[in-house]
Design an enzyme around this catalytic site. Structure first.
Site, PDB file in Angstrom:
ATOM      1  N   HIS A  65     -26.285 -17.975 -17.833  1.00 26.77           N
ATOM      2  CA  HIS A  65     -26.469 -16.960 -16.797  1.00 26.77           C
ATOM      3  C   HIS A  65     -26.671 -17.602 -15.430  1.00 26.77           C
ATOM      4  O   HIS A  65     -26.212 -17.077 -14.404  1.00 26.77           O
ATOM      5  CB  HIS A  65     -27.668 -16.079 -17.166  1.00 26.77           C
ATOM      6  CG  HIS A  65     -27.956 -15.015 -16.155  1.00 26.77           C
ATOM      7  ND1 HIS A  65     -29.120 -14.973 -15.431  1.00 26.77           N
ATOM      8  CD2 HIS A  65     -27.217 -13.947 -15.746  1.00 26.77           C
ATOM      9  CE1 HIS A  65     -29.091 -13.937 -14.619  1.00 26.77           C
ATOM     10  NE2 HIS A  65     -27.956 -13.294 -14.791  1.00 26.77           N
ATOM     11  N   GLU A  68     -23.349 -18.259 -14.000  1.00 27.27           N
ATOM     12  CA  GLU A  68     -22.708 -17.038 -13.502  1.00 27.27           C
ATOM     13  C   GLU A  68     -23.045 -16.823 -12.029  1.00 27.27           C
ATOM     14  O   GLU A  68     -22.204 -16.410 -11.234  1.00 27.27           O
ATOM     15  CB  GLU A  68     -23.163 -15.836 -14.327  1.00 27.27           C
ATOM     16  CG  GLU A  68     -22.610 -14.512 -13.826  1.00 27.27           C
ATOM     17  CD  GLU A  68     -23.425 -13.319 -14.260  1.00 27.27           C
ATOM     18  OE1 GLU A  68     -23.730 -12.465 -13.418  1.00 27.27           O
ATOM     19  OE2 GLU A  68     -23.771 -13.244 -15.461  1.00 27.27           O
TER      20      GLU A  68
END
Length: 433
Positions: A65, A68
């Site tokens: 994450h 990202e």
């Protein structure tokens, strides 16, 4: 029509109602799948990497994450502002999502702006700087994101329920990591995670809308040749995850998370089924009957007849080799016990008694309409291609999906419900003391 996607398959996968699906594999192992939708003036483009939160090493939790966020913070040739401006200046949109098993960077633009979208997404995926100063800034942003989710009790109950049902398994970990893990993440750990997974054989590119497959492949090949990746080394697509169902223990019983809120959030459920399970169509029909709308059994019994909750529904979450299901309701704290009792009774009833012909017809109509209407969007079709390639290894066209739904019987629904109802049951409650 169903088409099994062999890693090296190329050519036309489907030609359904004028919408053509094609697949190509570039020499370095990059896979490209497109769906041409005649008459569309937009294209949704997705760059998928087959890595999710389940794939993180112990010292890298939250890194997927984190990446990202960081990939939009600048490359060797573009600043973060230039990346954002590229899409804003043409009225397009770009974003990313991190899941338990994959990450996707995507953009939706006019068909004439597709070359720009290919160029920019290729740049951020292959040539991210992961600048240490930007990482520190983004660390704060991610901590704010986690705090925001922690303030939403419905988010919390779903997160904690997943951890309870997938007890101790990587699939049960929070996708974004914990604040402690994010604070501890080093640039080296995140960079090593990037180097391990972001490479040609792991990349799947999908696009849907007003496009030409050969043109898309040409644009991608040209952009990759200019990237930081070495595209001269021959390669094959990475192996897909094993689809065989994994046995994961359920932490049965009730777990309560105390939060100073006015309403309690309750989920009752257990182990479900993997994404490619042959019973998935019967499961969809079961959910439509049990908790899929205002005419569903949960809505009618919990809200309309008893007034026990404002919101109630059923759901499933399916991964490659595991899954879980749940029945949810948000209610006043003094109604938690009764709501849980009613939801359990409805689960037992659908697992033992055939649904009526009227319910079955209504559920099938709901699913057929939702399937067809959902596939009118280029983003939905782009996502369908990504899941077909990474998760199921099989492309199923809309006509076949509708036939599968129509073939479901009342006994099929009862059997799949009985299968779920036999799982050890977990109850997660988020609410005041």
């Amino acid at each position: 029509m169903r088409v099994t996607i062999d890693p090296h398959t190329e050519g036309v996968l489907n030609n359904d109602a004028g919408s053509t699906v094609r697949r190509s594999v570039l020499p370095a192992g990059v896979r490209v799948l497109t769906e041409e939708m005649p008459g569309q003036r937009s294209v949704t483009l997705g760059f998928w990497i087959g890595v999710g939160s389940r794939d993180e090493a112990a010292h890298q939790h939250g890194s997927t994450h984190f990446l990202e966020h960081l990939l939009f913070k600048g490359t060797k040739t573009r600043s973060a502002l230039e990346i954002a401006s590229a899409f804003d200046s043409v009225g397009g949109e770009s974003n990313a999502l991190t899941g338990k098993e994959h990450t996707c960077y995507y953009a939706r633009v006019l068909d004439t702006d597709l070359p720009m979208a290919v160029e920019v997404l290729t740049d951020i995926v292959t040539s991210a700087l992961l600048d240490p100063e930007e990482m520190e800034i983004e660390r704060g942003v991610i901590l704010e994101e986690l705090a925001m989710a922690e303030d939403d009790p419905e988010d919390v109950v779903h997160e904690r329920f997943g951890a309870q049902v997938l007890d101790g398994h990587p699939l049960g970990r929070p996708i974004g990591g914990t604040p402690e893990e994010i604070n501890a993440a080093s640039r080296e750990d995140v960079f090593n995670h990037y180097q391990r997974w972001y490479r040609p054989d792991e990349l799947v590119i999908t696009a849907a809308g007003g496009l030409d497959h050969d043109h898309v492949v040409s644009l991608i090949a040209e952009a990759l040749e200019k990237s930081s990746w070495d595209m001269t080394v021959p390669g094959s697509p990475a192996e897909r995850r094993v689809g065989q169902e994994t046995e994961i223990p359920v932490r049965a019983g009730t777990e309560t998370i105390i939060k100073p809120v006015e309403q309690s959030q309750v989920i009752l459920g257990g182990r479900g089924m993997a994404a490619s399970d042959e019973d998935r169509f019967a499961l969809s029909v079961m959910h439509a009957v049990l908790g899929g709308g205002m005419s569903s059994r949960l809505f009618q019994e919990v809200r309309e007849r008893r007034g026990l909750a404002y919101s109630t529904y059923s759901f499933s979450s399916a991964m490659t080799d595991a899954g879980y299901f749940g029945l949810y309701a948000g209610c006043l704290p003094n109604k938690v016990e009764k709501v849980t009792e009613v939801m359990a009774a409805e689960l037992d009833r659908i697992a033992t008694v055939h649904v009526s012909a009227e319910e079955l017809t209504r559920a099938k109509g709901q699913l057929r309409g939702g399937t067809v209407l959902g596939m009118e969007e280029t983003s939905s079709r782009m996502s369908r291609l990504g899941r077909a390639e990474l998760v199921r290894g099989e492309f199923v066209d809309i006509s076949d999906t509708l036939e599968q739904i129509e073939a479901i019987t009342a006994e099929d629904v009862r059997k799949v419900a009985a299968r779920l109802a036999s799982s050890p049951r977990a109850v997660t409650v988020v609410g005041p003391a």
